[in-house]
Each structure stands twice: as structure tokens, then as C-alpha cells.
Scaffold this active site. Structure first.
Site, PDB file in Angstrom:
ATOM      1  CD  GLU A 416      -2.747  -1.292  -0.022  1.00  0.00           C
ATOM      2  OE1 GLU A 416      -3.054  -0.250  -0.639  1.00  0.00           O
ATOM      3  OE2 GLU A 416      -3.070  -2.419  -0.411  1.00  0.00           O
ATOM      4  CG  HIS A 419      -0.959   0.912  -4.570  1.00  0.00           C
ATOM      5  ND1 HIS A 419      -0.885   0.679  -5.917  1.00  0.00           N
ATOM      6  CD2 HIS A 419      -1.396  -0.264  -4.020  1.00  0.00           C
ATOM      7  CE1 HIS A 419      -1.245  -0.571  -6.183  1.00  0.00           C
ATOM      8  NE2 HIS A 419      -1.564  -1.157  -5.035  1.00  0.00           N
TER       9      HIS A 419
END
Length: 611
Positions: A416, A419
Site C-alpha cells: 500500500e 501505491h
């Protein structure tokens, strides 16, 4: 008819039939013949009597051949002595105490009730309550004044569509205002749009505003297994409309009967097409339907028959799109009127954080927030309830009970973080709203962006989105030197986007501004059934190469960004492992503390998700 009373009547009929059968089988199996007392005495003298049952002044005699006789006997004190001398079996019963009319009532009451129930059901069927005699009757419901009214004040976020339909109400209230210059009142209005955008709500608002009869029916109500029933129901519907003109007829989900004729692999003379043909004739045939306005709703206008869409049938076509940020704010305010809201709740912030939500989604958001607040024993709904509700609706329920290995948590944190950092370091990207490694729905973690709403995007923005999608996969590869299945959804989204860029949007320098996405419609829509391409195998190979080139280019861009900012990635992963959820502001503070000379953009794109 109420289902409870139907079941009650059924059980009553069954009970009465059992009573009648019981009485039938308990009747005397041998017929009784009335004879005179003199004949009876002669039978006794001839020793032809086997048994006598005495009940008051009535004698029930059985002879030696098992024949039964009934006799009304006078008072005879010598009778018993004579019978005993002849060896006749004597039995006695008490006289019957019930009056004669009770015997008749017991005998005939079940039959009378059965006949009454049968007449009742037949009248119900003839009135339309049963299916046996009412196949061809329209099932349209006439909205009454007693039903809960919805007005145009309850409709928000779709002002243009509401304005179009407000005119329909004005047409019906004052038709001369529009016809005095030779104009014609529209015969039909087709309301189109994605699910949940308020098509049916608009129709209910028209019913609440117009002071004319309003008939409501679903497209599937016309369809029946018997041929010709649908067409008969269409005829009956418009007959009712003409009787109540001026009036409005609303058909919801009209694509159930209005699909393109000749579609599919079968013949053209099926029940659905007959229903459609009758609808076309009723809307604009030889007979006039003045004062009857048809409003229909569908989310599949692409499958409707062209003859249905022409002027003279559906004169107006109103498209309702998903609401923008201003529309979402207005819709939230409408639904918030029905609930106690705390002062810290800002509809504008909620609208900004719910891109892509339809009106139905926003109603569900407010409802979920109210349920959460009630669960937490609050008197009013505050902003935290709305934020938690938004996360639940958008990303799914938290899987708090799921046992996650520390190694998997660490992988998710870096995934994450990859990203988020690619999005923040690339130019002209969306603002990061939230990063979480708490499992929700099917995702192990989610990076959530605040999209900037726009009508179209540029090639460089789409290439940035491809790089953001691969940020998680690249982070795993750089840090752990291994890859997982967590990027499955990212890869799918990136591949689909790259295919659209090359095949639909002409964003390939090698292939040029050409579209290669033809003949991909679903079959059974009257379109192409055979699967074939309008380009050569050599072109297909070039398309694949261009898609792969875009993917590889974006993958390498994400790798370059993360390699240059590896220290920021490690710090962000540590923060995620500690707090599990990092807000966009906290991410910006972390980046600026390590890169004080960098200038962060504040634009927005779409949500990225880890599988």
C-alpha cells in the site's frame, strides 16, 4: 385477497370435506323400507325376523335375509313377549332428542358451505383477484392519495432531468398554454441512467405533483408464459388510461419488453415481441391516445428497439448521470433532513469523499451512519459515524477477527505504501485520502484517493494511473525480492486500462488514432453473433505489443520512483504497521519531513486497491 384468508378458506373446505366423508361412510349401508305394523307381525309369526332395535315408537327390523325395515309401532305390551317367544334378538336405544330441523341442518350444512366458498372464489377470479380468468387484465396499480407522497422537493442533484419532467406536470395541468401555438403534448418520456440515480424516484415525484391519475407497472408484469397475454395486458392498460385521461402511465424497466426485435438465435414471433408490437401500436398507431402520457425508465437504453425510441412514441429522452460533487452534497442534505445530525458533519466533505456514488448509494451511506450511531448509543450522528459508514460502504466490512501473520502485514504495508508514494511523487495525480492495512472485504489493504471529477483524461494522466497501479507490486519486488498474489486486482485494472488506451482511445503512436474495439457487443441484442475481427493478425500482434509496451513503461516508472525514495517507503511502512491507518495529511507530513525541498501536488485520481 389476503393470503391469510385464502389459507383459512382452504382449510375450511378441507375440514368440511372430511366431515362429509365421515358422515357418508357412517351412514347405514343397507337401505331401509317402511312397512306396516301388520306386515311386521306377520313376519314375526313366520319367524322371518332376526333382530329388532327399539328406539321410542320406532322399530328398526332386520329379517333373516339381512333386509332392513323401519316401522312406527303403537303401544303394544305383548310385543316383547311375542318377540322373545320367536327367538328374536331385541335391542333398545334412547329416543332421539334433537328436533327434525337439526337433522336437516347437520346433513346439508357442509354442502351449503362448500357451495358458498366456491361461489366466493369464482367472484374473486372474475374481479381480477385470481389468475384463471384475468390473464389479459393489466396489472397496473393506480396510485392513491393515501399513499406516501414524494414531491420534486425530495429530488436533488439532477436538476436538468427534474426540469424536463416538471414540464410534463405543467402540460397536464394547463395544456392550452402549450397547444395554443400549434404545439403537441409529448406522448412519451424515456428516463435513462445508471442504477440508483433516481429514475423511479422522479416518477414517484411526478405522481405526487400531478393532480391526474397515475398508473404504475413494471415491464416484467406484461410477460407471461401464455402467448398473447402480454399484448392483451398492454391493450387493457391503455384502455384504462383513455378512460382516466388525462393521466400518466409509468412503466419501470421497460427493457423487459422493449428489447430489439429479431435479437437472439430463435424466431421472431415470440411472446415478448408481440407485446412490444402492441405497445408500439398503442403509443402511436391509428387510434389517438390524447391525454395519455407514457413515462418509462431503463438502465439499458442500448438494447431498446429503434421503433420505440423515435419521436411520436418517446418524444423526449432524459439521461440521468451519476451526481457530481454539488449533486452529491444536495442529495446528502435531503437524506440528512430525516435524521438528527451533529454540528461537526459537513456534507461538502462527505460529497468530496464519495466520488462515483449514486443517489441510492448516498441514501445507504446515511442509513448506515444512523445504524452505527444507534449501535454506539449516540443521540446524534457525527462525522466519525459517516466516515466509518463510508469506509464500510466503499471498501467493505472490517475483518477484525482475521488472524494475519506479521510477515503478511509487513508485505501489505509496503504494497500500500508503494501505491501511495508513486501517486504522490508523480505529477498531476490525485490526492491520497487514506492508506490502511486493515483487511476489508476481499482486500488485505487499500490506498484510497480523492478523484478529481472531469469529463475526460489525458494520456499522461492515464500513464500515471498505470504506474500507480503497479506501485504495490514494485514495492514488494524491491524490498523483499519476491512477489505475491496481492497485486492480482491491480494487474487486471492496469491491463484493462492499457487495452482501452490502445484499442479504443487511439493512444498508440505505432497504430495511430484508430479504434480496434468493434464487434464486442453482447450477443442476443440483435448484433453480431459470429466472433470476428476487422483487422489482420499482424495488426492484432501489434496491438498486443503496444499494450505490453505501455505496461512495461509504467512498471519501470513506478520502479524508478520507489528506488529514489526507498527511505520514505520504509518510514511509511513502519508507520502503517504501527497505526494501521495513515491519512493523506499524515503522509504529506512524512514526505516533507524527509524531502523538505519537494513540492507536492494536490490534485486527485481514482482509488487503488490491493487484492
Amino acid at each position: 385477497m389476503n393470503p391469510f384468508y385464502k389459507n383459512l378458506a382452504l382449510w375450511l373446505v378441507i375440514t368440511l370435506m372430511m366431515v362429509m366423508l365421515y358422515n357418508l361412510f357412517n351412514q347405514q349401508q343397507v337401505s331401509e323400507t317402511n312397512i306396516s305394523y301388520t306386515e311386521f307381525l306377520a313376519m314375526v309369526d313366520n319367524e322371518n325376523v332376526a333382530e329388532v332395535v327399539i328406539q321410542g315408537q320406532e322399530l328398526f327390523v332386520t329379517d333373516i335375509n339381512r333386509n332392513r325395515f323401519k316401522i312406527f309401532a303403537p303401544q303394544d305390551s305383548d310385543l316383547i313377549k311375542i318377540l322373545r317367544q320367536k327367538g328374536v334378538s331385541i335391542k333398545a336405544k334412547p329416543p332421539s332428542e334433537s328436533p327434525w330441523y337439526m337433522s336437516i341442518l347437520v346433513s346439508w350444512f357442509p354442502m351449503v358451505v362448500l357451495i358458498g366458498v366456491w361461489i366466493f372464489f369464482m367472484r374473486q377470479m372474475q374481479a381480477g383477484g385470481g389468475k384463471a380468468l384475468s390473464f389479459g387484465k393489466s396489472r397496473a396499480r393506480l396510485l392513491s392519495d393515501q399513499s406516501e407522497k414524494v414531491t420534486f422537493e425530495d429530488v436533488a442533484g439532477i436538476d436538468e432531468a427534474k426540469e424536463e419532467l416538471e414540464e410534463i406536470v405543467e402540460f397536464l395541468k394547463d395544456p392550452k398554454k402549450f397547444t395554443r401555438l400549434g404545439g403537441r403534448i409529448p406522448k412519451g418520456v424515456l428516463v435513462m441512467g445508471p442504477p440508483g440515480t433516481g429514475k423511479t424516484l422522479l416518477a414517484r415525484a411526478i405522481a405526487g405533483e400531478a393532480s391526474v391519475p397515475f398508473f404504475s407497472i413494471s415491464g416484467s408484469d406484461f410477460v407471461e408464459m401464455f402467448v398473447g397475454v402480454g399484448a392483451s395486458r398492454v391493450r387493457d392498460l391503455f384502455v384504462q388510461g383513455k378512460k382516466n385521461a388525462p393521466c400518466i402511465i409509468f412503466i419501470d424497466e421497460i427493457d423487459a419488453v422493449g428489447r430489439h426485435r429479431g435479437a437472439g438465435l430463435g424466431g421472431g414471433h415470440d411472446e415478448r415481441e408481440q407485446t412490444l408490437n402492441q405497445l408500439l401500436v398503442e403509443m402511436d398507431g391509428f387510434e389517438s391516445n390524447e391525454g395519455v402520457i407514457l413515462i418509462s425508465a431503463t438502465n439499458r437504453p442500448d438494447v431498446l428497439d429503434p421503433a420505440l425510441l423515435r419521436p411520436g412514441r418517446f418524444d423526449r429522452q432524459v439521461f440521468i448521470s451519476l451526481p457530481d460533487i454539488r449533486g452529491r452534497e444536495l442529495i446528502l442534505k435531503v437524506h440528512m433532513k430525516k435524521t438528527p445530525i451533529a454540528q461537526d458533519v459537513d456534507p461538502n466533505i462527505l460529497a468530496r469523499g464519495t466520488p462515483g456514488f449514486s443517489g441510492a448509494d448516498l441514501e445507504n451511506l446515511v442509513n448506515e451512519a444512523a445504524l452505527l450511531a444507534a449501535k454506539r448509543n449516540k443521540e446524534k450522528i457525527d462525522m466519525s459515524d459517516f466516515e466509518d459508514s463510508k469506509d464500510k460502504v466503499y471498501m467493505g466490512l472490517e475483518r477484525k477477527s482475521k488472524v494475519i501473520k506479521e510477515e503478511d502485514r509487513k508485505t501489505t504495508a509496503y504494497h500500500e505504501g508503494g501505491h501511495a508514494l508513486v501517486a504522490r511523487f508523480l505529477p498531476d495525480t490525485d490526492e491520497v485520502n487514506k492508506i490502511t492495512i486493515i483487511p476489508r472485504g476481499r482486500a488485505a489493504g487499500i490506498t484510497w484517493f480523492l478523484p478529481e471529477e472531469r469529463d475526460f483524461k489525458y494520456k499522461d494522466q492515464l500513464e500515471n494511473e498505470l504506474a500507480i497501479a503497479f506501485g504495490g507490486r514494485v514495492a514488494e519486488e524491491i524490498v523483499f525480492n519476491r512477489i505475491s498474489t496481492g497485486a492480482a486486482n491491480d494487474i487486471k485494472q492496469a491491463t484493462d486500462l492499457a487495452q482501452q488506451m490502445v484499442r479504443s482511445w487511439g493512444m498508440s503512436e505505432e497504430l495511430g488514432p484508430l479504434s480496434y474495439a468493434k464487434n464486442e457487443e453482447q450477443i442476443f441484442l440483435g448484433r453480431e453473433i459470429a466472433q470476428h475481427r476487422d483487422y489482420s493478425d499482424e495488426t492484432a500482434r501489434k496491438i498486443d505489443e503496444e499494450i505490453k509496451s505501455l505496461i512495461n513503461k509504467s512498471y519501470n516508472r513506478a520502479k524508478t520512483v520507489l528506488n529514489k525514495n526507498l527511505d520514505v517507503l520504509h518510514k511509511l511502512a513502519e508507520l502503517l504497521l504501527e497505526k494501521e491507518t495513515v491519512l493523506g495529511k499524515e503522509l504529506d507530513e512524512l514526505i516533507l519531513s524527509l524531502r523538505p525541498d519537494i513540492e507536492l501536488t494536490s490534485k486527485k485520481t481514482e482509488k487503488a486497491e490491493a487484492g
